[in-house]
Design a protein around this motif. Sequence first.
Motif, PDB file in Angstrom:
ATOM      1  N   ILE A 361       0.855  -1.192   0.000  1.00 37.21           N
ATOM      2  CA  ILE A 361       0.000   0.000   0.000  1.00 37.21           C
ATOM      3  C   ILE A 361       0.892   1.244   0.000  1.00 37.21           C
ATOM      4  O   ILE A 361       1.637   1.484   0.960  1.00 37.21           O
ATOM      5  CB  ILE A 361      -0.927   0.011   1.221  1.00 37.21           C
ATOM      6  CG1 ILE A 361      -1.752  -1.279   1.278  1.00 37.21           C
ATOM      7  CG2 ILE A 361      -1.844   1.237   1.190  1.00 37.21           C
ATOM      8  CD1 ILE A 361      -2.580  -1.420   2.539  1.00 37.21           C
ATOM      9  N   HIS A 362       0.821   1.993  -1.072  1.00 35.49           N
ATOM     10  CA  HIS A 362       1.611   3.217  -1.204  1.00 35.49           C
ATOM     11  C   HIS A 362       0.702   4.414  -0.925  1.00 35.49           C
ATOM     12  O   HIS A 362      -0.363   4.558  -1.540  1.00 35.49           O
ATOM     13  CB  HIS A 362       2.196   3.324  -2.611  1.00 35.49           C
ATOM     14  CG  HIS A 362       3.113   2.183  -2.962  1.00 35.49           C
ATOM     15  ND1 HIS A 362       4.480   2.276  -2.929  1.00 35.49           N
ATOM     16  CD2 HIS A 362       2.831   0.904  -3.353  1.00 35.49           C
ATOM     17  CE1 HIS A 362       5.017   1.116  -3.285  1.00 35.49           C
ATOM     18  NE2 HIS A 362       4.032   0.274  -3.548  1.00 35.49           N
ATOM     19  N   VAL A 363       1.131   5.271   0.016  1.00 32.72           N
ATOM     20  CA  VAL A 363       0.377   6.471   0.376  1.00 32.72           C
ATOM     21  C   VAL A 363       1.054   7.663  -0.265  1.00 32.72           C
ATOM     22  O   VAL A 363       2.225   7.955   0.011  1.00 32.72           O
ATOM     23  CB  VAL A 363       0.314   6.640   1.909  1.00 32.72           C
ATOM     24  CG1 VAL A 363      -0.522   7.867   2.270  1.00 32.72           C
ATOM     25  CG2 VAL A 363      -0.263   5.392   2.568  1.00 32.72           C
ATOM     26  N   LEU A 364       0.314   8.347  -1.143  1.00 35.34           N
ATOM     27  CA  LEU A 364       0.865   9.459  -1.913  1.00 35.34           C
ATOM     28  C   LEU A 364      -0.072  10.656  -1.846  1.00 35.34           C
ATOM     29  O   LEU A 364      -1.262  10.518  -1.521  1.00 35.34           O
ATOM     30  CB  LEU A 364       1.083   9.072  -3.390  1.00 35.34           C
ATOM     31  CG  LEU A 364       1.853   7.797  -3.714  1.00 35.34           C
ATOM     32  CD1 LEU A 364       0.904   6.637  -3.908  1.00 35.34           C
ATOM     33  CD2 LEU A 364       2.702   7.989  -4.974  1.00 35.34           C
ATOM     34  N   SER A 365       0.459  11.797  -2.211  1.00 37.47           N
ATOM     35  CA  SER A 365      -0.395  12.972  -2.380  1.00 37.47           C
ATOM     36  C   SER A 365      -1.156  12.833  -3.689  1.00 37.47           C
ATOM     37  O   SER A 365      -0.685  12.202  -4.635  1.00 37.47           O
ATOM     38  CB  SER A 365       0.451  14.248  -2.395  1.00 37.47           C
ATOM     39  OG  SER A 365       1.331  14.245  -3.522  1.00 37.47           O
ATOM     40  N   LEU A 378       3.370   0.798   3.019  1.00 40.47           N
ATOM     41  CA  LEU A 378       3.028  -0.213   4.015  1.00 40.47           C
ATOM     42  C   LEU A 378       2.893  -1.580   3.342  1.00 40.47           C
ATOM     43  O   LEU A 378       2.484  -1.674   2.181  1.00 40.47           O
ATOM     44  CB  LEU A 378       1.703   0.125   4.714  1.00 40.47           C
ATOM     45  CG  LEU A 378       1.633   1.446   5.480  1.00 40.47           C
ATOM     46  CD1 LEU A 378       0.193   1.723   5.895  1.00 40.47           C
ATOM     47  CD2 LEU A 378       2.543   1.411   6.701  1.00 40.47           C
ATOM     48  N   ASN A 379       3.238  -2.594   4.073  1.00 38.33           N
ATOM     49  CA  ASN A 379       2.967  -3.960   3.631  1.00 38.33           C
ATOM     50  C   ASN A 379       1.739  -4.455   4.389  1.00 38.33           C
ATOM     51  O   ASN A 379       1.734  -4.481   5.621  1.00 38.33           O
ATOM     52  CB  ASN A 379       4.152  -4.874   3.897  1.00 38.33           C
ATOM     53  CG  ASN A 379       5.357  -4.522   3.046  1.00 38.33           C
ATOM     54  OD1 ASN A 379       5.205  -4.038   1.922  1.00 38.33           O
ATOM     55  ND2 ASN A 379       6.553  -4.751   3.568  1.00 38.33           N
ATOM     56  N   GLY A 380       0.706  -4.820   3.642  1.00 45.47           N
ATOM     57  CA  GLY A 380      -0.539  -5.203   4.290  1.00 45.47           C
ATOM     58  C   GLY A 380      -1.019  -6.581   3.871  1.00 45.47           C
ATOM     59  O   GLY A 380      -0.630  -7.113   2.828  1.00 45.47           O
ATOM     60  N   VAL A 381      -1.859  -7.147   4.696  1.00 45.54           N
ATOM     61  CA  VAL A 381      -2.527  -8.411   4.379  1.00 45.54           C
ATOM     62  C   VAL A 381      -4.014  -8.224   4.642  1.00 45.54           C
ATOM     63  O   VAL A 381      -4.419  -7.923   5.770  1.00 45.54           O
ATOM     64  CB  VAL A 381      -1.983  -9.580   5.221  1.00 45.54           C
ATOM     65  CG1 VAL A 381      -2.776 -10.852   4.919  1.00 45.54           C
ATOM     66  CG2 VAL A 381      -0.509  -9.803   4.950  1.00 45.54           C
ATOM     67  N   MET A 382      -4.809  -8.379   3.587  1.00 42.26           N
ATOM     68  CA  MET A 382      -6.259  -8.278   3.715  1.00 42.26           C
ATOM     69  C   MET A 382      -6.846  -9.679   3.870  1.00 42.26           C
ATOM     70  O   MET A 382      -6.632 -10.549   3.016  1.00 42.26           O
ATOM     71  CB  MET A 382      -6.852  -7.597   2.475  1.00 42.26           C
ATOM     72  CG  MET A 382      -6.486  -6.144   2.325  1.00 42.26           C
ATOM     73  SD  MET A 382      -7.059  -5.447   0.741  1.00 42.26           S
ATOM     74  CE  MET A 382      -5.797  -6.070  -0.371  1.00 42.26           C
ATOM     75  N   THR A 383      -7.571  -9.904   4.931  1.00 42.23           N
ATOM     76  CA  THR A 383      -8.267 -11.171   5.150  1.00 42.23           C
ATOM     77  C   THR A 383      -9.745 -10.938   4.892  1.00 42.23           C
ATOM     78  O   THR A 383     -10.377 -10.104   5.535  1.00 42.23           O
ATOM     79  CB  THR A 383      -8.048 -11.687   6.579  1.00 42.23           C
ATOM     80  OG1 THR A 383      -6.645 -11.828   6.811  1.00 42.23           O
ATOM     81  CG2 THR A 383      -8.733 -13.023   6.779  1.00 42.23           C
ATOM     82  N   LEU A 384     -10.280 -11.687   3.933  1.00 47.49           N
ATOM     83  CA  LEU A 384     -11.660 -11.479   3.499  1.00 47.49           C
ATOM     84  C   LEU A 384     -12.478 -12.756   3.666  1.00 47.49           C
ATOM     85  O   LEU A 384     -11.992 -13.857   3.377  1.00 47.49           O
ATOM     86  CB  LEU A 384     -11.706 -11.018   2.040  1.00 47.49           C
ATOM     87  CG  LEU A 384     -10.895  -9.763   1.709  1.00 47.49           C
ATOM     88  CD1 LEU A 384      -9.677 -10.142   0.883  1.00 47.49           C
ATOM     89  CD2 LEU A 384     -11.728  -8.735   0.961  1.00 47.49           C
TER      90      LEU A 384
END
Length: 472
Positions: A361-365, A378-384
């Motif tokens: 996940i890249h947070v940009l303007s 951020l490195n994320g893991v989505m559990t669905l």
Amino acid sequence: MMLGVWSLLLFWGLVTPCQGLLDTVGTLARIDKDELGKAIQNSLVGGPILQNVLGTVTSVNQGLLGSGGLLGGGGLLSYGGVFSVVKELSGLKIEEITLPKVSLKLLPGVGVQLSLHTKVGLHGSGPLGGLLQLAAEVNVSSRVALGVSARGTPILILKRCSTLLGHISLLSGLLPAPLLGVVEQTLFKVLPELLCPVVDSVLGVVNELLGAVLCLVPLGALGSVEFTLATLPLISNQYIELDINPIVKSVAGDIIDFPKPRNPIKVPPKEDHTSQVTVPLYLFNTVFGLLQTNGALDLDITPELVPSNVPLTTTELAALVPEGLKKLPPGQQLLLSLWVKEAPTVTLQNKKATVSIPASIHVLSYLLKGTHEAFFQLNGVMTLNAQLAPSATKLHVFLSLERLSVKLPSSAHAFDVSRLEEWLSDVVRVAYVPKLNVNLDVGIPLPKVLNVNFANAALEIIENAVVLTVAS
């Protein structure tokens, strides 16, 4: 060619049905004998089979009996033959065949015992003139073997057929007992050649339905799934079992091979009068793997994609992690870029289906002119959670976010990111998951098994598979 077919049939006759284990990653289909019976019965309803039989008879345009009949002209039953009294009958024809009642019995290691009970109507002129109408009950008994065609599809093959003539009723007219005996003898000679082709025609229709198992199912822009028969069909006293191998191909036609479970699938026993199809974990992994390799899991989340109650601004970020974003001007819009570089992991167990999607996940303007300033990654893991719903042709998957966990890359400047998880979860829930569900509309394809409709099937999630069961 015939030697090859019968070799397959001989080998098939020696094997026995599996005892609840699916050793391959194929789609296991169990066709209840009631479904096979319905397919045979339906092939006779409104179809040309019986009409073709009648056409064969009436095309002679002469009677079965009499000096000019089908067996006349010096034949066994003609005038001057064994039964000279036949001269007194004229124009006796088969003009109707009642829709047969189908009954069948599965014979493990042997094949199928198929019976058709019908009535044959005969019309003609009696010995004293006037209309003569008779009806004869007939039972057609046949032995059918199950094998594999040259195309690799399951096929039913007629091995033996016989007819048993039952009660003959005189519906109108007068017919002396000696002449009734002549009619009976004639029918004994004619009916096998007349009605056994009906069985062959019925099997031809059913074999077309069985052949539909071998089909190519499109997966939208992702590719396609081709179903083939993995092993010889098996048979028990209640159902026919097909081990169907799904071959997944990309749009370019390349075969896609994703990891397969190491252990065989323990398939629950099938209840009587139900048909069953088992969808393996492999197909789920493959569809999600295709989504990942096609970039369908990547998404740029802009402020236009989120509602106003989920702010996507630096003000929100500053309130959550002020130590990391002190220099950011307040009220600046953000862009969240989600990249999925690894295939998702699907889990089927404990009556629950979940999907784990690793994402960067890249947070940009977010600037309208198209220039962006990167703030952090951020490195994320989505559990669905996956809700599964069958239709006639596929198993639909609908995802909802259970949780999102994030962490900083090891090389990044450390700060507490746990406070970001709730806000990011809201963003993912309203912007990412709906788009994901649209892409999942392709569903998990189901093979065509006769005319079995799994739209209202009972669904059970077992270890590494989903079992659909429908009443026959």
